[in-house]
Design a protein around this motif. Sequence first.
Motif, PDB file in Angstrom:
ATOM      1  N   GLY A  19       0.652  -1.240  -0.052  1.00 14.20           N
ATOM      2  CA  GLY A  19       0.117  -0.085  -0.082  1.00 14.20           C
ATOM      3  C   GLY A  19       0.967   1.302   0.044  1.00 14.20           C
ATOM      4  O   GLY A  19       2.020   1.258   0.661  1.00 14.20           O
ATOM      5  N   GLY A  20       0.337   2.053  -0.798  1.00 12.23           N
ATOM      6  CA  GLY A  20       0.942   3.558  -0.377  1.00 12.23           C
ATOM      7  C   GLY A  20       0.736   4.065   0.837  1.00 12.23           C
ATOM      8  O   GLY A  20      -0.569   4.061   1.353  1.00 12.23           O
ATOM      9  N   MET A  21       1.788   4.611   1.407  1.00 11.80           N
ATOM     10  CA  MET A  21       1.740   4.906   2.842  1.00 11.80           C
ATOM     11  C   MET A  21       2.543   6.234   3.087  1.00 11.80           C
ATOM     12  O   MET A  21       3.914   6.373   2.830  1.00 11.80           O
ATOM     13  CB  MET A  21       2.183   3.796   3.910  1.00 11.80           C
ATOM     14  N   VAL A  70       3.925   4.321  -8.091  1.00  9.22           N
ATOM     15  CA  VAL A  70       3.913   5.533  -7.363  1.00  9.22           C
ATOM     16  C   VAL A  70       2.582   5.716  -7.118  1.00  9.22           C
ATOM     17  O   VAL A  70       1.799   5.588  -8.068  1.00  9.22           O
ATOM     18  CB  VAL A  70       4.429   6.718  -8.234  1.00  9.22           C
ATOM     19  N   ASN A  71       2.194   6.032  -5.814  1.00  7.23           N
ATOM     20  CA  ASN A  71       1.020   6.173  -5.454  1.00  7.23           C
ATOM     21  C   ASN A  71       0.396   7.867  -5.334  1.00  7.23           C
ATOM     22  O   ASN A  71       1.551   8.515  -4.822  1.00  7.23           O
ATOM     23  CB  ASN A  71       0.846   5.789  -4.061  1.00  7.23           C
ATOM     24  N   LEU A  72      -0.524   8.277  -5.735  1.00  9.31           N
ATOM     25  CA  LEU A  72      -0.881   9.681  -6.041  1.00  9.31           C
ATOM     26  C   LEU A  72      -2.239   9.973  -5.220  1.00  9.31           C
ATOM     27  O   LEU A  72      -3.139   9.398  -5.518  1.00  9.31           O
ATOM     28  CB  LEU A  72      -1.115  10.281  -7.255  1.00  9.31           C
ATOM     29  N   HIS A 121      -6.609   2.038  -9.490  1.00  8.58           N
ATOM     30  CA  HIS A 121      -7.357   3.203  -8.656  1.00  8.58           C
ATOM     31  C   HIS A 121      -7.787   2.598  -7.171  1.00  8.58           C
ATOM     32  O   HIS A 121      -8.382   1.606  -7.553  1.00  8.58           O
ATOM     33  CB  HIS A 121      -8.512   3.682  -9.384  1.00  8.58           C
ATOM     34  N   LYS A 122      -7.518   3.304  -6.256  1.00 10.79           N
ATOM     35  CA  LYS A 122      -7.818   2.406  -4.947  1.00 10.79           C
ATOM     36  C   LYS A 122      -9.060   3.387  -4.424  1.00 10.79           C
ATOM     37  O   LYS A 122      -9.061   4.680  -4.284  1.00 10.79           O
ATOM     38  CB  LYS A 122      -6.703   2.407  -4.069  1.00 10.79           C
ATOM     39  N   CYS A 123      -9.929   2.817  -4.230  1.00  8.73           N
ATOM     40  CA  CYS A 123     -11.346   3.362  -3.518  1.00  8.73           C
ATOM     41  C   CYS A 123     -12.141   2.302  -2.570  1.00  8.73           C
ATOM     42  O   CYS A 123     -11.562   1.224  -2.179  1.00  8.73           O
ATOM     43  CB  CYS A 123     -12.376   3.635  -4.670  1.00  8.73           C
ATOM     44  N   GLY A 178      -6.799  -5.332   5.722  1.00 10.86           N
ATOM     45  CA  GLY A 178      -7.095  -6.440   6.630  1.00 10.86           C
ATOM     46  C   GLY A 178      -6.394  -7.693   6.421  1.00 10.86           C
ATOM     47  O   GLY A 178      -6.264  -8.669   7.333  1.00 10.86           O
ATOM     48  N   PHE A 179      -5.406  -7.673   5.326  1.00 12.94           N
ATOM     49  CA  PHE A 179      -4.631  -8.784   5.028  1.00 12.94           C
ATOM     50  C   PHE A 179      -3.302  -9.004   5.342  1.00 12.94           C
ATOM     51  O   PHE A 179      -2.547  -7.792   5.564  1.00 12.94           O
ATOM     52  CB  PHE A 179      -4.566  -8.939   3.344  1.00 12.94           C
ATOM     53  N   GLY A 180      -2.720  -9.940   5.757  1.00  9.51           N
ATOM     54  CA  GLY A 180      -1.473 -10.137   6.609  1.00  9.51           C
ATOM     55  C   GLY A 180      -0.778 -11.418   6.189  1.00  9.51           C
ATOM     56  O   GLY A 180       0.289 -11.723   6.576  1.00  9.51           O
ATOM     57  N   TRP A 287      -1.200   7.947  14.116  1.00 12.88           N
ATOM     58  CA  TRP A 287      -0.647   7.083  13.177  1.00 12.88           C
ATOM     59  C   TRP A 287      -1.430   6.093  12.913  1.00 12.88           C
ATOM     60  O   TRP A 287      -2.487   5.525  13.383  1.00 12.88           O
ATOM     61  CB  TRP A 287       0.633   6.854  13.203  1.00 12.88           C
ATOM     62  N   THR A 288      -1.536   5.775  11.539  1.00 15.95           N
ATOM     63  CA  THR A 288      -2.141   4.938  10.768  1.00 15.95           C
ATOM     64  C   THR A 288      -2.131   3.532  11.133  1.00 15.95           C
ATOM     65  O   THR A 288      -0.688   3.059  10.740  1.00 15.95           O
ATOM     66  CB  THR A 288      -2.529   5.148   9.456  1.00 15.95           C
ATOM     67  N   ALA A 289      -3.073   2.540  11.399  1.00 15.07           N
ATOM     68  CA  ALA A 289      -2.959   1.123  11.293  1.00 15.07           C
ATOM     69  C   ALA A 289      -4.244   0.625  11.169  1.00 15.07           C
ATOM     70  O   ALA A 289      -5.221   1.048  11.652  1.00 15.07           O
ATOM     71  CB  ALA A 289      -1.941   0.556  12.315  1.00 15.07           C
ATOM     72  N   GLY A 290      -4.059  -0.814  10.538  1.00 16.72           N
ATOM     73  CA  GLY A 290      -5.664  -1.418  10.477  1.00 16.72           C
ATOM     74  C   GLY A 290      -5.767  -2.626  11.688  1.00 16.72           C
ATOM     75  O   GLY A 290      -4.735  -3.029  12.260  1.00 16.72           O
ATOM     76  N   MET A 291      -6.749  -3.082  11.434  1.00 15.73           N
ATOM     77  CA  MET A 291      -7.168  -4.317  12.230  1.00 15.73           C
ATOM     78  C   MET A 291      -6.372  -5.457  12.331  1.00 15.73           C
ATOM     79  O   MET A 291      -6.093  -6.365  13.013  1.00 15.73           O
ATOM     80  CB  MET A 291      -8.730  -4.646  11.997  1.00 15.73           C
TER      81      MET A 291
END
Length: 326
Positions: A19-21, A70-72, A121-123, A178-180, A287-291
């Motif tokens: 993921g773009g971060m 590259v993520n925009l 495109h991410k949505c 949620g993927f890991g 700061w950002t993090a997911g489940m």
Amino acid sequence: MLKTRFTEMMGIDHPIVQGGMQWVATAELASAVSNGGGLGVITALTQPDPAALSAEIARCRSMTDKPFAVNLTILPSLRPIPHKDYAQAIVDAGVGIVETAGSNPAEFIGMFKQAGIKVIHKCTAVRHALTAQRLGVDVISIDGFECAGHVGEDDVTNQILVPLAVDALDIPVIASGGFGNGRQLAMALALGAEGINMGTRFMATAEAPIHANVKQRIVESGERDTLLILRPLRNTSRVIRNAVSEKVVAKEREMGQDVKIEDLMDLVSGARGRGVYTEGDPDSGLWTAGMVAGLIEDVPTCAALIAGIVAEAEDVIRRRLPALVA
Ligand code: FMN
């Protein structure tokens, strides 16, 4: 090897995207993911200006000869961001793959497609994915409610969102949020996705350019250790539960629907969040993090992580599931 329309289109070995971060997805991380056979992603806006982005793309090229993207990210912001100039820097640098995210990418699709760039495109909603497909993007990355960062306002999890997106769209779908692990990759492929996108999981890797304390906090966190903030502003974000995010939630509760971004500014400032990664105090900013933090228990190299996920997915597909069919 797990071959999908996505791996074929992008020329990569494994159906795994990083993921773009913001502040995390630099050339170090992107090149490590690409060298591991996935698709590494540099985040454009982590670089202070378009010239610095050009230099970062060149740096990434010096670290890998594999494809990277590259993520925009196109989101409203307090300080004006010259998105068009960043987009032009991407085109001028001859990047082959772009990921757009945040809002409708209409303004940028023409210039990227004209330059022969493949666009992901991410949505977070099928209706937005359909719009992007109509605009000519090549791939949709769909972020379920589990994801880190901007979860959207619909709160639909991937178990529902991915099959809906796959059925509605003709272009390949990447499941994100949620993927890991490899069991989940096998699940995503079973739902019809052609790969997965992982943010939080790639933060807790050896090559992620953030302080070891932050990686350790992810390892220690459970699936209940994230919070949603900024919902009253319809800009909902999933962040790690810590001293600062608890304060944001308390303030939002106290002020209700009247809360404005100005009321939260000192808590949500980007500089404060960035300091967490450089200084290493996980409680000093948002700061950002997911489940998926609940599933993360180690800090491997990107190559080892990707190889382990692919091996586990292959095992599920080749051995575990066929054995269930009488
Ligand atoms: N997505 C973007 O499109 N632009 C960003 O700038 C961005 N910054 C992020 C920063 C961090 C620290 C994290 C963890 C995620 C960020 N994301 C961003 C979202 C990821 O690209 C990805 O969609 C999300 O992390 C997927 O959910 P997961 O963390 O559960 O894997």
